[in-house]
Scaffold this motif. Sequence first.
Motif, mmCIF file in Angstrom:
data_model
loop_
_atom_site.group_PDB
_atom_site.id
_atom_site.type_symbol
_atom_site.label_atom_id
_atom_site.label_comp_id
_atom_site.label_asym_id
_atom_site.label_seq_id
_atom_site.Cartn_x
_atom_site.Cartn_y
_atom_site.Cartn_z
ATOM 1 N N LEU B 163 0.824 -1.213 0.000
ATOM 2 C CA LEU B 163 0.000 0.000 0.000
ATOM 3 C C LEU B 163 0.859 1.265 0.000
ATOM 4 O O LEU B 163 0.471 2.286 -0.578
ATOM 5 C CB LEU B 163 -0.947 -0.009 1.203
ATOM 6 N N GLU B 164 2.015 1.188 0.650
ATOM 7 C CA GLU B 164 2.885 2.363 0.689
ATOM 8 C C GLU B 164 3.349 2.724 -0.726
ATOM 9 O O GLU B 164 3.385 3.903 -1.096
ATOM 10 C CB GLU B 164 4.081 2.100 1.611
ATOM 11 N N ALA B 165 3.685 1.725 -1.491
ATOM 12 C CA ALA B 165 4.111 1.963 -2.879
ATOM 13 C C ALA B 165 2.965 2.558 -3.700
ATOM 14 O O ALA B 165 3.167 3.454 -4.526
ATOM 15 C CB ALA B 165 4.593 0.663 -3.508
ATOM 16 N N LEU B 200 -7.415 7.386 -3.329
ATOM 17 C CA LEU B 200 -7.424 5.926 -3.353
ATOM 18 C C LEU B 200 -8.383 5.448 -2.262
ATOM 19 O O LEU B 200 -8.425 6.022 -1.176
ATOM 20 C CB LEU B 200 -6.036 5.349 -3.042
ATOM 21 N N VAL B 201 -9.146 4.410 -2.561
ATOM 22 C CA VAL B 201 -10.014 3.790 -1.558
ATOM 23 C C VAL B 201 -9.615 2.308 -1.484
ATOM 24 O O VAL B 201 -9.809 1.553 -2.437
ATOM 25 C CB VAL B 201 -11.503 3.937 -1.915
ATOM 26 N N VAL B 202 -9.042 1.935 -0.353
ATOM 27 C CA VAL B 202 -8.456 0.596 -0.207
ATOM 28 C C VAL B 202 -9.461 -0.387 0.376
ATOM 29 O O VAL B 202 -10.111 -0.095 1.391
ATOM 30 C CB VAL B 202 -7.220 0.642 0.716
ATOM 31 N N GLY B 216 -3.867 6.138 7.304
ATOM 32 C CA GLY B 216 -4.836 6.556 6.299
ATOM 33 C C GLY B 216 -6.149 6.861 7.005
ATOM 34 O O GLY B 216 -6.328 6.519 8.182
ATOM 35 N N ARG B 217 -7.068 7.505 6.316
ATOM 36 C CA ARG B 217 -8.367 7.817 6.926
ATOM 37 C C ARG B 217 -9.254 6.583 6.856
ATOM 38 O O ARG B 217 -9.518 6.056 5.781
ATOM 39 C CB ARG B 217 -9.023 8.983 6.213
ATOM 40 N N ARG B 218 -9.706 6.122 7.995
ATOM 41 C CA ARG B 218 -10.593 4.963 8.049
ATOM 42 C C ARG B 218 -12.018 5.395 7.696
ATOM 43 O O ARG B 218 -12.511 6.413 8.194
ATOM 44 C CB ARG B 218 -10.595 4.381 9.457
ATOM 45 N N VAL B 219 -12.666 4.612 6.867
ATOM 46 C CA VAL B 219 -14.033 4.941 6.464
ATOM 47 C C VAL B 219 -14.843 3.648 6.533
ATOM 48 O O VAL B 219 -14.340 2.567 6.218
ATOM 49 C CB VAL B 219 -14.016 5.619 5.067
ATOM 50 N N THR B 220 -16.059 3.739 7.025
ATOM 51 C CA THR B 220 -16.834 2.531 7.287
ATOM 52 C C THR B 220 -18.257 2.650 6.757
ATOM 53 O O THR B 220 -18.779 3.751 6.575
ATOM 54 C CB THR B 220 -16.829 2.222 8.804
ATOM 55 N N ILE B 221 -18.865 1.504 6.522
ATOM 56 C CA ILE B 221 -20.251 1.438 6.065
ATOM 57 C C ILE B 221 -21.135 1.222 7.293
ATOM 58 O O ILE B 221 -20.887 0.287 8.057
ATOM 59 C CB ILE B 221 -20.437 0.259 5.086
#
Lengths: 259, 259
Positions: B163-165, B200-202, B216-221
């Motif tokens: 992910l860093e790359a 980017l959304v991982v 990174g910013r955590r995002v949840t459903i």
Amino acid sequence: MPLNRRQESLVRSLYTRHGRKKTGCCVAEGVRCCSEVFRSVPELVEFTLLAPEAKVDFELSGEVIDVASGQLGSLGGTVSSQGILTVLRRPSGAEGKPDAPFIPVLDQVGDPGNFGTVVRTAKAAGLDELWYTAGSVDPYSDKVVRSALGAQFSMRLREFADLEAARTAAAGFGYGGFFITDPHRGENCYTTGDLFAGSLVVIGSEANGVDPGVPGRRVTIPMPGGFESLNAAQAATIFIFEFVRRKYMKAGTEGGLNG
Amino acid sequence: MPLNRRQESLVRSLYTRHGRKKTGCCVAEGVRCCSEVFRSVPELVEFTLLAPEAKVDFELSGEVIDVASGQLGSLGGTVSSQGILTVLRRPSGAEGKPDAPFIPVLDQVGDPGNFGTVVRTAKAAGLDELWYTAGSVDPYSDKVVRSALGAQFSMRLREFADLEAARTAAAGFGYGGFFITDPHRGENCYTTGDLFAGSLVVIGSEANGVDPGVPGRRVTIPMPGGFESLNAAQAATIFIFEFVRRKYMKAGTEGGLNG
């Protein structure tokens, strides 16, 4: 105590639709599925087969039968059972008035992975009621249970002969909306205001979709890429979580979110 | 003309990662997959095996080899090939600046069904760029191709070591947002305004999710049902179509919908 002949024969039979119908039982395999069974419907458990490799972090109730490592695979399940298999009675079909704001209806969805995924997704969305028509896969087959992670055991499932029968039953319960998801035409699902206001939302099988002759309001997911269609379970997921989104946007709050 | 030894050996080898790497080729099976190949990347086709049972309603180009009914199953594919199998060269990895507003990133997603479903869903949403990290399944394996219905052939896929790359490459292209989807915590995906604004959304693998140590910013459903978590492909679908919804709501029009 060891597995006796009768039990072994019962377990084997539960990998067939006929066997499940005849015995009124079904199987849950794997740690996550069995955990869900013991959490939500311990009263339905008949017995559990447990191999040494099982990593169980929840309490088992009922009869526990120790089996040899690797023995579960030979009983009928095709994939890893993670060393645990629970035999339980099938829940009886739901009755009475549903209290969900809308009800997803799976119409002749024969693929166990798709059916199970929709059940799991509906459960995650907080929906407890799900209907399906004859011609769908058995919701309590081993594959559907695995794919749904056992979510069906704590939901109210109802089978109908066809969509017309479902519509009639729904009307009797005061559900007047009847939406049919369609990959190609219909109202935009994101701007259909009454989509989840006392309604049924029908999802068809991937191969055939819903019979074009069935009357109802067609509703579609915008697909800017124009690529064929979505997998049936993906389409169902988009509808189900559009319901969740509206609920949260309407409430104007982030309360109730996980974490 | 009949299938020669060299071709037969090539086809067999394409069911292994090693064989695909060594030959630079891959297979597409079934009517819908092969149709997509001939529609989107006919220049990559090497040859096609065709059995009498194939119901082909599109034009084949390149060498067509007639095979006996049922012969395709014996070559390596485990499920019905519907009588058609096309061998084609793997697309080379994408280069240059992406022009997508956001890029889904699959992090070590090893399940072919999940990977392929996300590719197909992204394509339906009109996204042409998708990134993934090493440790994911090969996007051109027969199973991923089948699950994606061949959508990967007309998309720009890029592999990164980690992910860093991916983050470093994204920053170089002016993509500053870095969101990590999380089943349990983070900002509400429905109210995160800049979720798709050059980002980017991982999406992590189902079993492990994304390493909690990755910044990174955590995002949840939101999951009102509180049931475990969603399948990785379902979570990805919800994010990808939240992008579509915003696009259509912002435009304030229903134009561009199918049908």
